[in-house]
Design a protein around this motif. Sequence first.
Motif, PDB file in Angstrom:
ATOM      1  N   THR A  12     -26.168 -33.727 -15.786  1.00  0.00           N
ATOM      2  CA  THR A  12     -26.625 -33.007 -14.337  1.00  0.00           C
ATOM      3  C   THR A  12     -27.107 -31.555 -14.751  1.00  0.00           C
ATOM      4  O   THR A  12     -28.106 -31.231 -14.235  1.00  0.00           O
ATOM      5  CB  THR A  12     -25.606 -33.068 -13.339  1.00  0.00           C
ATOM      6  N   LEU A  13     -26.213 -30.794 -15.595  1.00  0.00           N
ATOM      7  CA  LEU A  13     -26.605 -29.622 -15.740  1.00  0.00           C
ATOM      8  C   LEU A  13     -28.026 -29.204 -16.511  1.00  0.00           C
ATOM      9  O   LEU A  13     -28.622 -28.122 -16.174  1.00  0.00           O
ATOM     10  CB  LEU A  13     -25.463 -29.054 -16.476  1.00  0.00           C
ATOM     11  N   LYS A  14     -28.157 -30.241 -17.537  1.00  0.00           N
ATOM     12  CA  LYS A  14     -29.240 -29.901 -18.325  1.00  0.00           C
ATOM     13  C   LYS A  14     -30.582 -30.181 -17.838  1.00  0.00           C
ATOM     14  O   LYS A  14     -30.805 -30.925 -17.005  1.00  0.00           O
ATOM     15  CB  LYS A  14     -29.045 -30.809 -19.500  1.00  0.00           C
ATOM     16  N   GLY A  15     -31.715 -29.186 -18.290  1.00  0.00           N
ATOM     17  CA  GLY A  15     -32.957 -29.798 -17.906  1.00  0.00           C
ATOM     18  C   GLY A  15     -33.663 -28.893 -16.626  1.00  0.00           C
ATOM     19  O   GLY A  15     -34.882 -29.339 -16.759  1.00  0.00           O
ATOM     20  N   ALA A  16     -32.966 -28.262 -15.885  1.00  0.00           N
ATOM     21  CA  ALA A  16     -33.768 -27.586 -14.917  1.00  0.00           C
ATOM     22  C   ALA A  16     -34.441 -26.538 -15.482  1.00  0.00           C
ATOM     23  O   ALA A  16     -34.025 -25.604 -16.274  1.00  0.00           O
ATOM     24  CB  ALA A  16     -32.730 -27.084 -13.626  1.00  0.00           C
ATOM     25  N   SER A  17     -35.819 -26.724 -15.215  1.00  0.00           N
ATOM     26  CA  SER A  17     -36.512 -25.615 -15.506  1.00  0.00           C
ATOM     27  C   SER A  17     -36.607 -24.323 -15.031  1.00  0.00           C
ATOM     28  O   SER A  17     -35.971 -24.069 -14.102  1.00  0.00           O
ATOM     29  CB  SER A  17     -38.265 -26.044 -15.674  1.00  0.00           C
ATOM     30  N   ARG A  18     -37.162 -23.441 -15.528  1.00  0.00           N
ATOM     31  CA  ARG A  18     -37.316 -22.004 -14.901  1.00  0.00           C
ATOM     32  C   ARG A  18     -37.740 -21.860 -13.680  1.00  0.00           C
ATOM     33  O   ARG A  18     -37.473 -21.381 -12.687  1.00  0.00           O
ATOM     34  CB  ARG A  18     -37.917 -21.119 -15.962  1.00  0.00           C
ATOM     35  N   ARG A  19     -39.081 -22.811 -13.836  1.00  0.00           N
ATOM     36  CA  ARG A  19     -39.822 -22.873 -12.305  1.00  0.00           C
ATOM     37  C   ARG A  19     -38.750 -23.517 -11.240  1.00  0.00           C
ATOM     38  O   ARG A  19     -38.745 -23.156 -10.181  1.00  0.00           O
ATOM     39  CB  ARG A  19     -40.907 -23.729 -12.807  1.00  0.00           C
ATOM     40  N   GLN A  20     -38.051 -24.557 -11.774  1.00  0.00           N
ATOM     41  CA  GLN A  20     -37.188 -25.138 -10.931  1.00  0.00           C
ATOM     42  C   GLN A  20     -36.090 -24.106 -10.199  1.00  0.00           C
ATOM     43  O   GLN A  20     -35.595 -24.113  -9.068  1.00  0.00           O
ATOM     44  CB  GLN A  20     -36.445 -26.541 -11.370  1.00  0.00           C
ATOM     45  N   GLU A  21     -35.699 -23.454 -11.180  1.00  0.00           N
ATOM     46  CA  GLU A  21     -34.536 -22.315 -10.964  1.00  0.00           C
ATOM     47  C   GLU A  21     -34.991 -21.264 -10.044  1.00  0.00           C
ATOM     48  O   GLU A  21     -34.458 -21.081  -9.063  1.00  0.00           O
ATOM     49  CB  GLU A  21     -34.002 -21.865 -12.054  1.00  0.00           C
ATOM     50  N   SER A  22     -36.234 -20.891 -10.171  1.00  0.00           N
ATOM     51  CA  SER A  22     -36.843 -19.590  -9.316  1.00  0.00           C
ATOM     52  C   SER A  22     -37.087 -20.307  -7.999  1.00  0.00           C
ATOM     53  O   SER A  22     -36.905 -19.663  -6.815  1.00  0.00           O
ATOM     54  CB  SER A  22     -37.735 -18.977  -9.925  1.00  0.00           C
ATOM     55  N   ASP A  23     -37.499 -21.806  -7.913  1.00  0.00           N
ATOM     56  CA  ASP A  23     -37.947 -22.383  -6.673  1.00  0.00           C
ATOM     57  C   ASP A  23     -36.420 -22.436  -5.812  1.00  0.00           C
ATOM     58  O   ASP A  23     -36.560 -22.086  -4.674  1.00  0.00           O
ATOM     59  CB  ASP A  23     -38.563 -23.591  -6.807  1.00  0.00           C
ATOM     60  N   ALA A  24     -35.492 -22.610  -6.237  1.00  0.00           N
ATOM     61  CA  ALA A  24     -34.346 -22.888  -5.768  1.00  0.00           C
ATOM     62  C   ALA A  24     -33.795 -21.487  -5.306  1.00  0.00           C
ATOM     63  O   ALA A  24     -32.935 -21.606  -4.353  1.00  0.00           O
ATOM     64  CB  ALA A  24     -33.354 -23.810  -6.857  1.00  0.00           C
ATOM     65  N   ASP A  25     -33.953 -20.656  -6.127  1.00  0.00           N
ATOM     66  CA  ASP A  25     -33.467 -19.254  -5.885  1.00  0.00           C
ATOM     67  C   ASP A  25     -34.023 -18.956  -4.606  1.00  0.00           C
ATOM     68  O   ASP A  25     -33.402 -18.497  -3.490  1.00  0.00           O
ATOM     69  CB  ASP A  25     -33.643 -18.262  -6.633  1.00  0.00           C
ATOM     70  N   LEU A  26     -35.552 -19.050  -4.362  1.00  0.00           N
ATOM     71  CA  LEU A  26     -36.424 -18.616  -3.062  1.00  0.00           C
ATOM     72  C   LEU A  26     -35.686 -19.488  -1.937  1.00  0.00           C
ATOM     73  O   LEU A  26     -35.495 -18.664  -1.050  1.00  0.00           O
ATOM     74  CB  LEU A  26     -37.888 -18.821  -3.690  1.00  0.00           C
ATOM     75  N   PHE A  27     -35.422 -20.833  -2.067  1.00  0.00           N
ATOM     76  CA  PHE A  27     -35.146 -21.521  -0.853  1.00  0.00           C
ATOM     77  C   PHE A  27     -33.696 -20.973  -0.612  1.00  0.00           C
ATOM     78  O   PHE A  27     -33.301 -20.975   0.674  1.00  0.00           O
ATOM     79  CB  PHE A  27     -35.260 -23.000  -1.101  1.00  0.00           C
ATOM     80  N   GLY A  28     -32.854 -21.021  -1.373  1.00  0.00           N
ATOM     81  CA  GLY A  28     -31.421 -20.486  -1.437  1.00  0.00           C
ATOM     82  C   GLY A  28     -31.291 -19.216  -0.626  1.00  0.00           C
ATOM     83  O   GLY A  28     -30.584 -18.933   0.447  1.00  0.00           O
ATOM     84  N   HIS A  75     -28.040 -21.931 -15.580  1.00  0.00           N
ATOM     85  CA  HIS A  75     -28.706 -21.199 -14.695  1.00  0.00           C
ATOM     86  C   HIS A  75     -29.249 -19.902 -15.374  1.00  0.00           C
ATOM     87  O   HIS A  75     -28.847 -19.656 -16.572  1.00  0.00           O
ATOM     88  CB  HIS A  75     -27.993 -20.710 -13.441  1.00  0.00           C
ATOM     89  N   PRO A  76     -30.446 -19.334 -14.907  1.00  0.00           N
ATOM     90  CA  PRO A  76     -30.852 -18.000 -15.651  1.00  0.00           C
ATOM     91  C   PRO A  76     -29.827 -17.078 -15.825  1.00  0.00           C
ATOM     92  O   PRO A  76     -28.898 -17.135 -15.067  1.00  0.00           O
ATOM     93  CB  PRO A  76     -32.218 -17.694 -14.558  1.00  0.00           C
TER      94      PRO A  76
END
Length: 274
Positions: A185-201, A240-241
């Motif tokens: 589950t941990l692998k593979g989230a892209s930078r874009r997905q991470e920053s989108d998740a940060d924004l929503f969070g 995560h970043p």
Amino acid sequence: MEYVPREPDHSVNVSKEHPLVEAGTLVIGLGIIFAVIAAALIFLIEIALFFVPAEKEAQMFSYWLPEDITTVAYDDPRLLKTDEILQRLARHYPESPYEFRVEIDNSPQLNAMAFPGGLIVVTSGLIDKVDTENELAFVLGHEIGHYRNRDHLRAMGRGLVFSLMLLVISGDDSANYGATIADLTLKGASRRQESDADLFGLELVQSEYGHVAGSWRFFERIAETEDDEFLDLLDYTATHPSPDDRIETIIEIANRNNWPVEGAVTPIDWGPAE
Ligand SMILES: [Zn+2]
């Protein structure tokens, strides 16, 4: 005339190519084949995501629990409090097809993960390092953010594909096969997905607390630490970043949206001590 058989010269079984060139061609050829298979599998995951809507996924996995986690007792005050914060955040995302739930994995590692069906798993190692509700709320909010784009399934599928590839290449079905669901589950989230998740969070944190103060404090402590033992436990930063990037992202998002970066933080109260 008498037939005199000719001795073959010794070059018949020797390729005209240099052996290194041949080996190189083979490796590149195999590499291309693997890449094509991997791309096809990842494409299949996208198709599966299309045909299994989030509602269906939520239904299918509503009671599911990964085998490799050791959950704390259902009445553990840390679990009750974490769940309470999660439910409060989820109220600001009413259109969600998921009913979010949380489990605390009894592990010294620091990590938080989004699993199919709306299950967020946070390790006790992370819980024990959290100082305020605001810090924990951001970690949880970020994971909720992954559900919005269904990154959790993409990441998991991709992890699975790569583990299978590794298995085929190494031909080893014992040593490296311990690719657990958690790892996948941990692998593979892209930078874009991470920053989108940060924004929503962060948006969820802002909606809940009216400011985003203190939400990055957890990352500051990680960035500041020189405790090697602590650093060894940081699975979270592998998936995560980097903490410095997270702090920068949070402040940047807050400024862009005019969300206050100052305000009263809520100390965490784990409930009645046993
Ligand atoms: Zn993430």
